[in-house]
Design a protein around this motif. Structure first.
Motif, PDB file in Angstrom:
ATOM      1  N   SER A   1       0.822  -1.205   0.000  1.00 24.51           N
ATOM      2  CA  SER A   1       0.000   0.000   0.000  1.00 24.51           C
ATOM      3  C   SER A   1       0.859   1.258   0.000  1.00 24.51           C
ATOM      4  N   THR A   2       2.047   1.205   0.613  1.00 28.32           N
ATOM      5  CA  THR A   2       2.957   2.346   0.613  1.00 28.32           C
ATOM      6  C   THR A   2       3.448   2.648  -0.795  1.00 28.32           C
ATOM      7  N   ILE A   3       3.784   1.608  -1.544  1.00 25.32           N
ATOM      8  CA  ILE A   3       4.246   1.811  -2.920  1.00 25.32           C
ATOM      9  C   ILE A   3       3.109   2.325  -3.800  1.00 25.32           C
ATOM     10  N   ALA A   4       1.928   1.764  -3.633  1.00 26.30           N
ATOM     11  CA  ALA A   4       0.779   2.216  -4.415  1.00 26.30           C
ATOM     12  C   ALA A   4       0.495   3.697  -4.163  1.00 26.30           C
ATOM     13  N   ALA A   5       0.599   4.122  -2.891  1.00 26.44           N
ATOM     14  CA  ALA A   5       0.387   5.531  -2.556  1.00 26.44           C
ATOM     15  C   ALA A   5       1.480   6.402  -3.160  1.00 26.44           C
ATOM     16  N   LEU A   6       2.698   5.892  -3.211  1.00 25.62           N
ATOM     17  CA  LEU A   6       3.811   6.626  -3.800  1.00 25.62           C
ATOM     18  C   LEU A   6       3.540   6.929  -5.276  1.00 25.62           C
ATOM     19  N   LEU A   7       3.061   5.936  -6.010  1.00 22.45           N
ATOM     20  CA  LEU A   7       2.760   6.129  -7.429  1.00 22.45           C
ATOM     21  C   LEU A   7       1.626   7.133  -7.615  1.00 22.45           C
ATOM     22  N   ARG A   8       0.619   7.054  -6.741  1.00 18.64           N
ATOM     23  CA  ARG A   8      -0.490   8.013  -6.828  1.00 18.64           C
ATOM     24  C   ARG A   8      -0.012   9.433  -6.541  1.00 18.64           C
ATOM     25  N   ASP A   9       0.823   9.579  -5.512  1.00 17.37           N
ATOM     26  CA  ASP A   9       1.328  10.904  -5.158  1.00 17.37           C
ATOM     27  C   ASP A   9       2.147  11.512  -6.296  1.00 17.37           C
ATOM     28  N   ALA A  10       2.882  10.671  -7.002  1.00 20.26           N
ATOM     29  CA  ALA A  10       3.710  11.156  -8.111  1.00 20.26           C
ATOM     30  C   ALA A  10       2.901  11.391  -9.379  1.00 20.26           C
ATOM     31  N   GLY A  11       1.675  10.881  -9.425  1.00 20.10           N
ATOM     32  CA  GLY A  11       0.871  10.995 -10.640  1.00 20.10           C
ATOM     33  C   GLY A  11       1.449  10.204 -11.786  1.00 20.10           C
ATOM     34  N   VAL A  12       2.054   9.074 -11.458  1.00 12.44           N
ATOM     35  CA  VAL A  12       2.739   8.256 -12.454  1.00 12.44           C
ATOM     36  C   VAL A  12       2.027   6.921 -12.592  1.00 12.44           C
ATOM     37  N   ASP A  13       1.783   6.514 -13.821  1.00 10.29           N
ATOM     38  CA  ASP A  13       1.218   5.196 -14.063  1.00 10.29           C
ATOM     39  C   ASP A  13       2.286   4.127 -13.852  1.00 10.29           C
ATOM     40  N   ALA A  14       1.892   3.003 -13.304  1.00  9.45           N
ATOM     41  CA  ALA A  14       2.852   1.935 -13.007  1.00  9.45           C
ATOM     42  C   ALA A  14       3.626   1.502 -14.247  1.00  9.45           C
ATOM     43  N   SER A  15       2.999   1.580 -15.410  1.00 13.84           N
ATOM     44  CA  SER A  15       3.656   1.137 -16.645  1.00 13.84           C
ATOM     45  C   SER A  15       4.807   2.049 -17.048  1.00 13.84           C
ATOM     46  N   ALA A  16       4.894   3.243 -16.451  1.00 11.65           N
ATOM     47  CA  ALA A  16       5.958   4.179 -16.805  1.00 11.65           C
ATOM     48  C   ALA A  16       7.263   3.902 -16.067  1.00 11.65           C
ATOM     49  N   VAL A  17       7.213   3.075 -15.042  1.00 12.34           N
ATOM     50  CA  VAL A  17       8.416   2.783 -14.259  1.00 12.34           C
ATOM     51  C   VAL A  17       9.313   1.833 -15.047  1.00 12.34           C
ATOM     52  N   ASP A  18      10.539   2.260 -15.299  1.00 13.92           N
ATOM     53  CA  ASP A  18      11.478   1.445 -16.078  1.00 13.92           C
ATOM     54  C   ASP A  18      12.160   0.370 -15.243  1.00 13.92           C
ATOM     55  N   THR A  19      12.531   0.722 -14.006  1.00 11.49           N
ATOM     56  CA  THR A  19      13.386  -0.157 -13.213  1.00 11.49           C
ATOM     57  C   THR A  19      12.990  -0.092 -11.747  1.00 11.49           C
ATOM     58  N   VAL A  20      13.031  -1.245 -11.089  1.00 11.99           N
ATOM     59  CA  VAL A  20      12.980  -1.287  -9.631  1.00 11.99           C
ATOM     60  C   VAL A  20      14.379  -1.649  -9.157  1.00 11.99           C
ATOM     61  N   PHE A  21      14.957  -0.758  -8.349  1.00 13.58           N
ATOM     62  CA  PHE A  21      16.305  -0.985  -7.832  1.00 13.58           C
ATOM     63  C   PHE A  21      16.200  -1.383  -6.368  1.00 13.58           C
ATOM     64  N   PHE A  22      16.555  -2.628  -6.082  1.00 12.02           N
ATOM     65  CA  PHE A  22      16.463  -3.154  -4.714  1.00 12.02           C
ATOM     66  C   PHE A  22      17.783  -2.976  -3.985  1.00 12.02           C
ATOM     67  N   THR A  23      17.686  -2.477  -2.772  1.00 14.93           N
ATOM     68  CA  THR A  23      18.842  -2.418  -1.891  1.00 14.93           C
ATOM     69  C   THR A  23      18.359  -2.649  -0.465  1.00 14.93           C
ATOM     70  N   GLY A  24      19.301  -2.758   0.455  1.00 19.90           N
ATOM     71  CA  GLY A  24      18.937  -3.067   1.843  1.00 19.90           C
ATOM     72  C   GLY A  24      19.005  -4.556   2.087  1.00 19.90           C
ATOM     73  N   GLY A  25      19.517  -4.922   3.255  1.00 23.53           N
ATOM     74  CA  GLY A  25      19.759  -6.331   3.552  1.00 23.53           C
ATOM     75  C   GLY A  25      18.534  -7.198   3.589  1.00 23.53           C
ATOM     76  N   SER A  26      17.337  -6.604   3.717  1.00 21.85           N
ATOM     77  CA  SER A  26      16.113  -7.404   3.793  1.00 21.85           C
ATOM     78  C   SER A  26      15.332  -7.438   2.486  1.00 21.85           C
ATOM     79  N   SER A  27      15.910  -6.884   1.419  1.00 18.78           N
ATOM     80  CA  SER A  27      15.177  -6.833   0.152  1.00 18.78           C
ATOM     81  C   SER A  27      15.210  -8.152  -0.609  1.00 18.78           C
TER      82      SER A  27
END
Length: 416
Positions: free
Chosen positions: A350-376
């Motif tokens: 739900s946090t990620i979904a809210a992030l996309l809404r706040d940015a006004g960006v459609d999910a299909s526009a995201v080119d890359t998900v960059f994972f970092t952090g030891g628990s990712s």
């Protein structure tokens, strides 16, 4: 060279980086390793303090003393103004954090053969969820602690933004990137436009489309795996003779890294003795009391953490619980783990979904998900993210080093 560094003070592990032409960014902090586990051990036998892996070794060797871990989780809570008993004396938690950050600075200066007066320190998007005042106070507290540890000038950068700077140094074209930083204490996200050309700009505010976060991380995964799979062996969920449930606070304290020591207080011990006498599952309560008597809470938390890490690759794992009577081994499956943390994954989603809404960006526009952090590396988490941005490619950064590297890049930009 500039006397500025990037400091990633993490809930579980910490790094320090400095931008040096032709040389590695991250500095070796312990026996040639680039990470220093955020652990302090006070040895009561020789009145010595050890840090990182050495602290864990001393604790597991059975030396009498006090182990402290996940100190960063105290920031933004009322506990930060409290104190704990160390070697028979009361020590403020602020002093413990200052001692650890001072050790980070000293080791970094030794490794780089230079002094650091300036630092860009990473911070989660939210230290505390839904409380702006507490969040500002947590940052100011960390700034004060860093100053007391010897840094004259301190700036802060969101940890996922720092990770974005690290990824940006590796790409050749513009990308819209969702940075997913899943650390020990928080899950932080940023939607950022990155490119080699944009990297030359001093002001990057227009490239940051949205940031968000939730106070959930690897230590929470440990906690709920422990509560669902291990703590029932010690009586969690069992009943007293009056049919009420054994209080869960003992189990939550033992399952949560920064509250384990609360289970060892005299008040808690006396209360537990009264409860055990009235317990139906007396054998399970006796196991709990034996574990607390032996100060085995951190040992148990380490077994659970190792099991969690193993389940990122294996379908099942056998925990070695030889210090718990009649329970030498416990098999946990990946499905058990996924069930235990399912509610946490829902909050992340739900946090990620809210992030996309706040940015006004459609999910299909995201080119890359960059994972970092030891628990990712948690598989169910990556699956949830993939469902939200199905067209984006997934890239795994340096899980323990991307933030420190990005902070060092930012430190060079800010302080020269």
């Amino acid at each position: 060279m500039a006397n500025a560094c990037g400091v990633d003070f993490g809930t579980s592990n910490s790094t320090v980086g400095v931008s040096r032409p032709g040389r590695p960014t991250l500095l070796p902090l312990e026996d040639g390793k680039l990470t220093l586990p955020s652990v302090v051990f006070f040895n009561a036998e020789d009145d010595q303090v050890s840090f990182g892996r050495a602290a864990l070794v001393n604790y597991l060797a059975g030396h009498e003393g006090r182990l402290m871990r996940s100190l960063k989780s105290l920031l933004g809570t009322s506990l930060i103004d409290g104190q704990t008993e160390v070697l028979g004396r009361a020590v403020p938690f602020r002093q413990l954090l200052q001692q650890f950050i001072g050790e980070l600075r000293q080791r970094a200066e030794t490794a780089s053969d230079q002094s650091f007066a300036h630092a860009v320190i990473g911070r989660p998007v939210f230290f505390i969820d839904n409380d702006a005042k507490a969040d500002r106070l947590a940052e100011q507290t960390l700034a004060d602690i860093a100053a007391a540890a010897g840094f004259r000038h301190v700036a802060f950068q969101f940890e996922p933004i720092a990770a974005a700077f690290d990824y940006e140094s590796q790409i050749t074209r513009e990308e819209l990137v969702l940075v997913a930083d899943i650390g020990g204490g928080t899950s932080d996200f940023s939607l950022v436009r990155l490119s080699p050309q944009r990297a030359r700009q001093a002001d990057r505010r227009n490239d940051i489309l949205a940031t968000g976060g939730v106070h959930i991380g690897g230590t929470d995964f440990d906690k709920y795996l422990s509560l669902s799979s291990v703590m029932p062996l010690l009586g969690m969920g069992s009943r007293l003779n009056n049919d009420s449930e054994v209080p869960s606070s003992y189990y939550f304290n033992l399952a949560t890294w920064h509250t384990i020591n609360l289970a060892y207080t005299q008040k808690a011990w006396l209360q537990l003795n009264d409860i055990a006498r009235d317990a139906r599952a007396r054998d399970k309560l006796e196991r709990l009391m034996a574990l607390i008597r032996e100060r085995g809470g951190h040992w148990l938390a380490m077994q659970v953490e190792e099991g969690k890490i193993a389940l990122s690759q294996a379908e099942s794992v056998v925990l070695d619980l030889d210090r718990i009577a009649s329970c030498p081994h416990l098999t946990i499956t990946r499905a058990d783990f996924d069930d235990a943390i399912a509610h946490l994954m829902g909050w992340v989603e739900s946090t990620i979904a809210a992030l996309l809404r706040d940015a006004g960006v459609d999910a299909s526009a995201v080119d890359t998900v960059f994972f970092t952090g030891g628990s990712s590396g948690v598989g169910s988490l990556r699956q949830r993210v993939a469902r939200l941005v199905p067209d984006a490619r997934q890239v795994e950064g340096d899980l323990f080093g991307s933030i420190g590297t990005g902070l060092a890049i930012d430190a060079l930009r800010r302080f020269g």
